[in-house]
Design an enzyme around this catalytic site. Structure first.
Site, PDB file in Angstrom:
ATOM      1  N   SER A  93       0.264  -1.281   0.060  1.00 44.34           N
ATOM      2  CA  SER A  93      -0.090   0.172  -0.218  1.00 44.34           C
ATOM      3  C   SER A  93       0.581   1.267  -0.433  1.00 44.34           C
ATOM      4  O   SER A  93       0.192   2.005  -0.806  1.00 44.34           O
ATOM      5  CB  SER A  93      -0.517   0.408   0.707  1.00 44.34           C
ATOM      6  OG  SER A  93       0.048  -0.220   2.095  1.00 44.34           O
ATOM      7  N   HIS A 118      -5.573  -5.566 -16.762  1.00 45.37           N
ATOM      8  CA  HIS A 118      -5.070  -5.282 -16.054  1.00 45.37           C
ATOM      9  C   HIS A 118      -6.412  -4.045 -14.544  1.00 45.37           C
ATOM     10  O   HIS A 118      -6.695  -3.557 -15.510  1.00 45.37           O
ATOM     11  CB  HIS A 118      -3.649  -5.194 -15.278  1.00 45.37           C
ATOM     12  CG  HIS A 118      -2.588  -5.738 -16.140  1.00 45.37           C
ATOM     13  ND1 HIS A 118      -2.060  -6.321 -14.981  1.00 45.37           N
ATOM     14  CD2 HIS A 118      -2.278  -5.890 -16.653  1.00 45.37           C
ATOM     15  CE1 HIS A 118      -1.511  -7.502 -15.987  1.00 45.37           C
ATOM     16  NE2 HIS A 118      -1.314  -7.180 -17.403  1.00 45.37           N
ATOM     17  N   GLN A 126      -8.819   5.062 -23.970  1.00 43.28           N
ATOM     18  CA  GLN A 126      -8.093   4.093 -25.550  1.00 43.28           C
ATOM     19  C   GLN A 126      -9.050   5.202 -26.830  1.00 43.28           C
ATOM     20  O   GLN A 126     -10.262   5.669 -27.083  1.00 43.28           O
ATOM     21  CB  GLN A 126      -8.691   2.901 -25.035  1.00 43.28           C
ATOM     22  CG  GLN A 126      -7.951   2.189 -26.801  1.00 43.28           C
ATOM     23  CD  GLN A 126      -7.799   0.389 -26.895  1.00 43.28           C
ATOM     24  OE1 GLN A 126      -8.907  -0.038 -25.612  1.00 43.28           O
ATOM     25  NE2 GLN A 126      -7.559  -0.499 -27.730  1.00 43.28           N
ATOM     26  N   GLN A 127      -8.082   5.146 -27.787  1.00 38.61           N
ATOM     27  CA  GLN A 127      -8.576   5.432 -28.846  1.00 38.61           C
ATOM     28  C   GLN A 127      -9.646   4.635 -29.549  1.00 38.61           C
ATOM     29  O   GLN A 127     -10.131   3.538 -29.276  1.00 38.61           O
ATOM     30  CB  GLN A 127      -7.574   5.722 -30.215  1.00 38.61           C
ATOM     31  CG  GLN A 127      -7.767   6.161 -31.182  1.00 38.61           C
ATOM     32  CD  GLN A 127      -6.677   5.893 -32.530  1.00 38.61           C
ATOM     33  OE1 GLN A 127      -6.581   4.840 -32.511  1.00 38.61           O
ATOM     34  NE2 GLN A 127      -6.365   6.462 -33.044  1.00 38.61           N
ATOM     35  N   ASN A 197      -0.645   3.116 -10.949  1.00 38.08           N
ATOM     36  CA  ASN A 197       0.241   3.735  -9.351  1.00 38.08           C
ATOM     37  C   ASN A 197       1.632   2.170  -9.369  1.00 38.08           C
ATOM     38  O   ASN A 197       1.410   1.682  -9.916  1.00 38.08           O
ATOM     39  CB  ASN A 197      -0.332   3.247  -8.431  1.00 38.08           C
ATOM     40  CG  ASN A 197      -1.269   1.975  -7.571  1.00 38.08           C
ATOM     41  OD1 ASN A 197      -0.584   1.248  -7.849  1.00 38.08           O
ATOM     42  ND2 ASN A 197      -2.824   1.748  -7.397  1.00 38.08           N
ATOM     43  N   ARG A 199       2.682   0.332  -6.960  1.00 36.03           N
ATOM     44  CA  ARG A 199       2.591  -1.206  -6.971  1.00 36.03           C
ATOM     45  C   ARG A 199       1.803  -1.635  -8.367  1.00 36.03           C
ATOM     46  O   ARG A 199       2.743  -3.047  -8.681  1.00 36.03           O
ATOM     47  CB  ARG A 199       1.529  -0.893  -5.834  1.00 36.03           C
ATOM     48  CG  ARG A 199       0.646  -2.147  -5.335  1.00 36.03           C
ATOM     49  CD  ARG A 199      -0.211  -2.590  -3.960  1.00 36.03           C
ATOM     50  NE  ARG A 199       0.080  -4.136  -3.458  1.00 36.03           N
ATOM     51  CZ  ARG A 199      -0.768  -4.908  -2.582  1.00 36.03           C
ATOM     52  NH1 ARG A 199      -1.875  -3.452  -2.068  1.00 36.03           N
ATOM     53  NH2 ARG A 199      -0.722  -5.697  -1.963  1.00 36.03           N
ATOM     54  N   HIS A 203       3.531  -4.806 -10.456  1.00 34.33           N
ATOM     55  CA  HIS A 203       3.026  -6.503 -10.280  1.00 34.33           C
ATOM     56  C   HIS A 203       2.534  -6.075 -11.895  1.00 34.33           C
ATOM     57  O   HIS A 203       3.312  -7.670 -12.678  1.00 34.33           O
ATOM     58  CB  HIS A 203       1.570  -5.895  -9.951  1.00 34.33           C
ATOM     59  CG  HIS A 203       0.470  -7.398 -10.274  1.00 34.33           C
ATOM     60  ND1 HIS A 203       0.779  -8.010  -9.205  1.00 34.33           N
ATOM     61  CD2 HIS A 203      -0.724  -7.504 -11.091  1.00 34.33           C
ATOM     62  CE1 HIS A 203       0.107  -9.549 -10.396  1.00 34.33           C
ATOM     63  NE2 HIS A 203      -0.972  -9.222 -11.020  1.00 34.33           N
ATOM     64  N   ARG A 208       4.242  -9.101 -17.297  1.00 32.70           N
ATOM     65  CA  ARG A 208       4.520  -9.223 -18.542  1.00 32.70           C
ATOM     66  C   ARG A 208       6.233  -8.860 -18.776  1.00 32.70           C
ATOM     67  O   ARG A 208       6.646  -8.090 -20.401  1.00 32.70           O
ATOM     68  CB  ARG A 208       4.050  -7.643 -19.042  1.00 32.70           C
ATOM     69  CG  ARG A 208       2.528  -7.780 -18.707  1.00 32.70           C
ATOM     70  CD  ARG A 208       1.731  -8.527 -18.943  1.00 32.70           C
ATOM     71  NE  ARG A 208       0.102  -8.489 -19.367  1.00 32.70           N
ATOM     72  CZ  ARG A 208      -0.598  -9.184 -19.508  1.00 32.70           C
ATOM     73  NH1 ARG A 208      -0.257 -10.218 -20.630  1.00 32.70           N
ATOM     74  NH2 ARG A 208      -1.912  -8.663 -19.266  1.00 32.70           N
TER      75      ARG A 208
HETATM   76  C1  LIG Z   1       1.794 -14.539 -19.891  1.00 30.96           C
HETATM   77  C2  LIG Z   1       0.434 -14.472 -19.788  1.00 30.96           C
HETATM   78  C3  LIG Z   1      -0.398 -15.737 -20.292  1.00 30.96           C
HETATM   79  C4  LIG Z   1      -1.154 -14.930 -20.630  1.00 30.96           C
HETATM   80  N1  LIG Z   1      -2.589 -16.114 -20.913  1.00 30.96           N
HETATM   81  C5  LIG Z   1      -4.147 -15.806 -20.814  1.00 30.96           C
HETATM   82  C6  LIG Z   1      -4.567 -16.854 -21.274  1.00 30.96           C
HETATM   83  O1  LIG Z   1      -4.555 -17.619 -22.374  1.00 30.96           O
HETATM   84  N2  LIG Z   1      -5.766 -16.150 -21.172  1.00 30.96           N
HETATM   85  C7  LIG Z   1      -6.947 -14.937 -20.513  1.00 30.96           C
HETATM   86  O2  LIG Z   1      -7.690 -15.008 -20.398  1.00 30.96           O
HETATM   87  N3  LIG Z   1      -5.822 -14.337 -19.825  1.00 30.96           N
HETATM   88  C8  LIG Z   1      -4.613 -14.769 -20.212  1.00 30.96           C
HETATM   89  N4  LIG Z   1      -3.848 -13.757 -19.394  1.00 30.96           N
HETATM   90  C9  LIG Z   1      -4.080 -13.088 -18.694  1.00 30.96           C
HETATM   91  C10 LIG Z   1      -4.659 -12.836 -16.906  1.00 30.96           C
HETATM   92  O3  LIG Z   1      -5.083 -14.064 -16.620  1.00 30.96           O
HETATM   93  C11 LIG Z   1      -5.026 -11.938 -15.852  1.00 30.96           C
HETATM   94  O4  LIG Z   1      -5.929 -11.661 -16.733  1.00 30.96           O
HETATM   95  C12 LIG Z   1      -4.068 -10.013 -16.497  1.00 30.96           C
HETATM   96  O5  LIG Z   1      -3.109 -10.531 -16.714  1.00 30.96           O
HETATM   97  C13 LIG Z   1      -4.138  -8.966 -15.262  1.00 30.96           C
HETATM   98  O6  LIG Z   1      -3.212  -9.762 -14.360  1.00 30.96           O
HETATM   99  P1  LIG Z   1      -4.429 -10.067 -12.806  1.00 30.96           P
HETATM  100  O7  LIG Z   1      -5.546 -10.815 -12.697  1.00 30.96           O
HETATM  101  O8  LIG Z   1      -2.880 -10.454 -11.978  1.00 30.96           O
HETATM  102  O9  LIG Z   1      -4.568  -8.781 -12.644  1.00 30.96           O
HETATM  103  P2  LIG Z   1      -4.501  -6.747 -12.388  1.00 30.96           P
HETATM  104  O10 LIG Z   1      -5.798  -6.029 -12.242  1.00 30.96           O
HETATM  105  O11 LIG Z   1      -3.245  -6.180 -12.454  1.00 30.96           O
HETATM  106  O12 LIG Z   1      -4.609  -7.288 -10.522  1.00 30.96           O
HETATM  107  C14 LIG Z   1      -3.346  -7.211  -9.442  1.00 30.96           C
HETATM  108  C15 LIG Z   1      -3.594  -7.729  -8.691  1.00 30.96           C
HETATM  109  O13 LIG Z   1      -4.834  -7.369  -7.573  1.00 30.96           O
HETATM  110  C16 LIG Z   1      -5.555  -8.664  -6.905  1.00 30.96           C
HETATM  111  N5  LIG Z   1      -6.654  -8.468  -7.736  1.00 30.96           N
HETATM  112  C17 LIG Z   1      -7.701  -7.720  -8.544  1.00 30.96           C
HETATM  113  N6  LIG Z   1      -8.228  -7.960  -9.097  1.00 30.96           N
HETATM  114  C18 LIG Z   1      -9.293  -8.431  -8.257  1.00 30.96           C
HETATM  115  C19 LIG Z   1     -10.354  -9.170  -7.538  1.00 30.96           C
HETATM  116  N7  LIG Z   1     -11.548  -8.546  -8.007  1.00 30.96           N
HETATM  117  N8  LIG Z   1     -10.099 -10.378  -6.743  1.00 30.96           N
HETATM  118  C20 LIG Z   1      -9.562 -10.820  -6.168  1.00 30.96           C
HETATM  119  N9  LIG Z   1      -8.419 -10.152  -6.622  1.00 30.96           N
HETATM  120  C21 LIG Z   1      -7.868  -9.020  -7.224  1.00 30.96           C
HETATM  121  C22 LIG Z   1      -4.670  -9.950  -7.635  1.00 30.96           C
HETATM  122  O14 LIG Z   1      -3.785 -10.112  -6.422  1.00 30.96           O
HETATM  123  C23 LIG Z   1      -4.079  -9.733  -9.079  1.00 30.96           C
HETATM  124  O15 LIG Z   1      -3.215 -10.262  -9.590  1.00 30.96           O
HETATM  125  C24 LIG Z   1      -2.249 -13.896 -19.878  1.00 30.96           C
HETATM  126  C25 LIG Z   1      -1.120 -13.390 -18.842  1.00 30.96           C
HETATM  127  C26 LIG Z   1      -0.057 -13.149 -18.744  1.00 30.96           C
HETATM  128  C27 LIG Z   1       0.764 -12.237 -18.249  1.00 30.96           C
END
Ligand SMILES: Cc1cc2nc3c(=O)[nH]c(=O)nc-3n(C[C@H](O)[C@H](O)[C@H](O)COP(=O)(O)OP(=O)(O)OC[C@H]3O[C@@H](n4cnc5c(N)ncnc54)[C@H](O)[C@@H]3O)c2cc1C
Length: 289
Positions: A93, A118, A126-127, A197, A199, A203, A208
């Site tokens: 945080s 994310h 976005q455009q 931010n 954090r 992440h 990525r």
């Molecule tokens: C190499 C790679 C391959 C991928 N392949 C696919 C694929 O084939 N299909 C597909 O659909 N997606 C795919 N993704 C996307 C992936 O599943 C995630 O949706 C994306 O990376 C967003 O990351 P995040 O879930 O950590 O979300 P962020 O929004 O970045 O969240 C950050 C962190 O906050 C917490 N958080 C956020 N929202 C919530 C919530 N609602 N409840 C609880 N905790 C929460 C979690 O700890 C999360 O890790 C891929 C990603 C990568 C990096």
């Protein structure tokens, strides 16, 4: 490591290769840090995070801690040391108080679809393909296609050009842009503004910058990391593939350790199990966590 703990590679199975570093190719995309500039980062950002961290352990009010930090009464090296320890301890945080805004242009819709997945701590604009009627929408050419058999590359380019031409014809015939855009391929380039931010940025970069990430989004985060380094090498140093902070790789697709940045989790746990077994045979116990 024993055969019991190390999964044997399937017969005849070669290690998969690390995808080529996308940084070697000019992709025509840009990531520009719009805000803040170096002066603001140097003057306020580190003191701001320091204030958030120090408030937890101090009798002083936050405004007094901030004033002392900005005025140089607290050694910047001391500020950075506390911040580093707090980040490494996962007290995230404290780094949600500072944000970075990027202008991102020339990326494909393939990339933007991944980026906007994310959700936490990040905002996008976005455009629009509804409100912008494109006169000459440009597209991204993957290097594998660029280097493919000439015939295959030509068919690819024809397909893309055909889509763009049809879009123009549909718009000219009075079809609204919001419907004509249905023919756009994933290769179509787009622009975004992203504010995140620190954090969330750490992440996202962890995921990525990983060699398992798709080449284009990996390149984008290399550009983003470069932008942060320009304004703060200290803060930029936290942007790394997630395995660097974890100390091991947790990607299923890297069980063969073709990416050598860090050992795979399975092998780390395997080595730990071997060590525990050896310790038990010698009449000692390893601490259990
Ligand atoms: C190499 C790679 C391959 C991928 N392949 C696919 C694929 O084939 N299909 C597909 O659909 N997606 C795919 N993704 C996307 C992936 O599943 C995630 O949706 C994306 O990376 C967003 O990351 P995040 O879930 O950590 O979300 P962020 O929004 O970045 O969240 C950050 C962190 O906050 C917490 N958080 C956020 N929202 C919530 C919530 N609602 N409840 C609880 N905790 C929460 C979690 O700890 C999360 O890790 C891929 C990603 C990568 C990096």
């Amino acid at each position: 490591m024993t055969a019991e703990t190390t999964p044997a590679p399937a017969p005849g199975r070669e290690k998969t290769g690390i995808p080529r570093n996308p940084g070697r190719h000019e992709l025509g995309m840009k990531a520009t840090l719009l805000f803040p500039d170096r002066d603001i980062v140097e003057r306020f950002y580190v003191p701001l995070i320091y204030t958030a961290c120090r408030t937890c352990y101090s009798e002083l009010a936050p405004d007094e801690i901030f004033r002392r930090a900005v005025d140089g009464q607290i050694d910047p090296a001391k500020q950075r040391k506390l911040i580093q320890g707090v980040i490494e301890s996962g007290h995230g945080s404290t780094i949600e108080h500072i944000v970075f805004t990027f202008g991102i242009s020339g990326v494909s819709r393939t990339l933007s679809h991944q980026l906007v997945r994310h959700r936490a701590g990040v905002a996008f604009d976005q455009q629009s393909q509804r409100y912008v009627t494109f006169k000459g929408a440009s597209t991204m050419l993957p290097s594998t296609v660029a280097e493919a058999e000439p015939d295959l590359r030509e068919r690819y380019e024809q397909q893309i050009e055909g889509s763009m031409e049809l879009y123009g014809d549909l718009v000219a015939a009075g079809i609204p842009g919001e419907d004509a855009r249905f023919v756009f391929p994933n290769a179509t380039r787009t622009n975004l503004v992203m504010t995140t931010n620190l954090r969330a940025l750490i992440h996202m970069s962890g995921l990525r910058l990983c060699t398992m990430a798709q080449w284009e989004i990996r390149r984008l985060f290399q550009l983003i990391r470069h932008e942060i380094f320009e304004v703060s090498p200290f803060l930029g140093s936290f942007l790394a593939p997630k395995c660097v902070a974890l100390g091991y790789c947790d990607e299923m697709g890297n069980r063969d350790e073709h990416c050598p940045i860090r050992p795979h989790k399975d092998n780390v746990l395997g080595a730990w199990a071997d060590k525990a077994k050896a310790a038990r045979s010698a009449g000692r116990d390893l601490p259990v966590t």
